[in-house]
Structures are given as structure tokens and as C-alpha cells.
Design an enzyme around this catalytic site. Structure first.
Site: not given
Length: 255
Positions: A18-19, A91, A161, A165, A191
Site C-alpha cells: 500500500g502506501i 509508517n 485507531y 494517530k 493523510p
């Protein structure tokens, strides 16, 4: 590409999918030597091989960011292969590749809450602890943490989550203050909703498409939309910037 990172060595945790894979690919295109630190060792090795086939220097290492011994092994391998560490992109997270439940706050299990914090918050701390001694020896380093736009405005049905973050925002500012004297910059990218899933079903595509309606830029965000911010924070262009969070979301959350 400008090769702004020629001679630099960058570690991307969670870089096998992914990212994270997009970050690693873009950093490599700018001249960096890449370490893919990924809990999915097969994916780490595969991405490293892809990068090498494209003419870049890369190393894949199976890594659990919640395990200090695993991180120490990864850092040792990076130093043996490349001799230095200049950039860490924190990440790795529970989100898509390692999925999370999307449940109301009182239906999330204690086990899942603890696992989320262990990877997303503790893993960022432990990975930073693992690379900073080498960065101090060099008198230079760039740590780039990954938060989320949800931490700035909240998002229902994923409180574990979002909380993790939000913790990254405070972690970034505090670590920047502690290691600035060592010429280590610590910054953060937040993001927006990104179509990062490798095989998205119709529901995922619908969710990501709906997110674009609240943006100034009316389109779905892709992983490639984030890579420029990562390169900026990894390069000398940001050598006098630290403790900052850059929101990359097409103008959904303006602050």
C-alpha cells in the site's frame, strides 16, 4: 527525478504494501537506498527485489515494530548493508494490510485496543529509539511519522485507531524537542482518506469516493498523492523544519 536523496539511506516500516510501498518507491526514485522493514517478510523481500530490478539499492527485512529485538536486528542489517541510516518513515500501523474492526467505541475489545496501541504508538516509539543512536553518531537524521486526518477532526467507529494517530501528533512534537540538539528533525504527515487497499471491494471504493465530496479537491486520494510530502521531509529542503504536521488530504481538513 531530482535525486535529492542521493547517498541517503531510508527505512520505511510497513513498506511492503500500500502506501508504505509507494513511499519506498518514491524515496528510491530520489536516490535513496531503501530498507523495507515489514512484518510480512515475503512482501518486504518482494518489494526490495522490485526496487533492485529497477536499478535501486534495497534491502527487505521481516520486522515487527512492536518487538525491540526485531527492530534491533533490522537496524543491524541496515547498517551492515549500507553503513548509515538517514531517514526513518514510521509508517507501520494496524489499518488496512493488518486490518482493524470498524466498531462503535464500546464494542471494541480490550485485546484489539491494546494491539492497536502496541503497533501504532509503541511501534513508532520503539522504531525511533532503534535508529536515533546511529543518527546521533552521524549528527544528522530525519524521522517522519504518519498520523491521520482523522486525528484532527475525529471519525466514528474506529476510536482506537483515531486515538493512536492523535498520540503520534504529540509524540512528534515531543521527540522533535528532545533530539533537535542532535540535528535530527522529526515531522509528521497526516493523510486523508486514501485508496490504499491493494484489492479494494465495491464498499471500499464507495467509501473512498464519498470522502472526496468533503474536499476542496474533488477526487479520490491515492498513495502517490502522499509521496511528495515524504520526500520533502526526508530531504535537505526541510532541514530547518521540525515538530510540524503536514496534512495531505486535498483540503478536507484545513488548519
Amino acid at each position: 527525478m531530482s535525486k535529492r536523496l542521493e547517498g541517503r539511506v531510508a527505512i520505511v516500516t510497513g513498506g511492503g504494501h500500500g502506501i508504505g510501498k509507494a513511499y519506498a518507491t518514491r524515496l528510491a526514485s530520489e536516490g535513496a537506498k531503501i530498507v523495507i522493514a515489514e512484518i510480512d517478510e515475503k512482501a518486504a523481500l518482494a518489494v526490495a527485489e522490485e526496487l533492485k530490478a529497477a536499478g535501486h539499492d534495497a534491502l527487505g527485512v521481516g520486522t515487527d515494530v512492536a518487538d525491540p529485538a526485531s527492530l534491533e536486528k533490522m537496524v543491524a542489517a541496515a547498517l551492515e548493508k549500507f553503513g548509515r541510516i538517514d531517514v526513518l518513515v514510521n509508517n507501520a500501523a494496524i489499518f488496512a494490510t493488518v486490518p482493524m474492526s470498524r466498531s462503535p467505541f464500546d464494542q471494541i475489545t480490550i485485546a484489539e485496543w491494546d494491539r492497536m496501541m502496541s503497533v501504532n504508538v509503541k511501534g513508532t516509539w520503539l522504531a525511533s529509539c532503534a535508529v536515533i543512536p546511529q543518527m546521533r553518531k552521524q549528527g544528522y537524521g530525519k524521522i517522519i511519522n504518519i498520523s491521520s486526518g482523522t486525528a484532527l477532526k475525529g471519525s466514528p467507529s474506529r476510536i482506537h485507531y483515531v486515538t493512536s494517530k492523535a498520540g503520534i501528533l504529540g509524540f512528534t512534537k515531543t521527540l522533535a524537542n528532545e533530539v533537535g540538539k542532535d540535528n535530527i528533525c522529526v515531522n509528521c504527515v497526516a493523510p486523508g482518506s486514501t485508496l490504499s487497499e491493494e484489492n479494494p471491494d465495491e464498499d471500499i471504493i464507495k467509501m473512498r469516493t464519498q470522502a472526496s465530496s468533503g474536499r476542496a479537491l474533488k477526487r479520490v486520494q491515492s498513495p502517490d498523492d502522499l509521496t511528495g510530502a515524504i520526500v520533502f521531509f526526508a530531504s535537505a529542503d526541510s532541514d530547518f523544519i521540525t515538530g510540524q504536521t503536514l496534512v495531505v488530504d486535498g483540503g478536507s481538513c484545513m488548519h
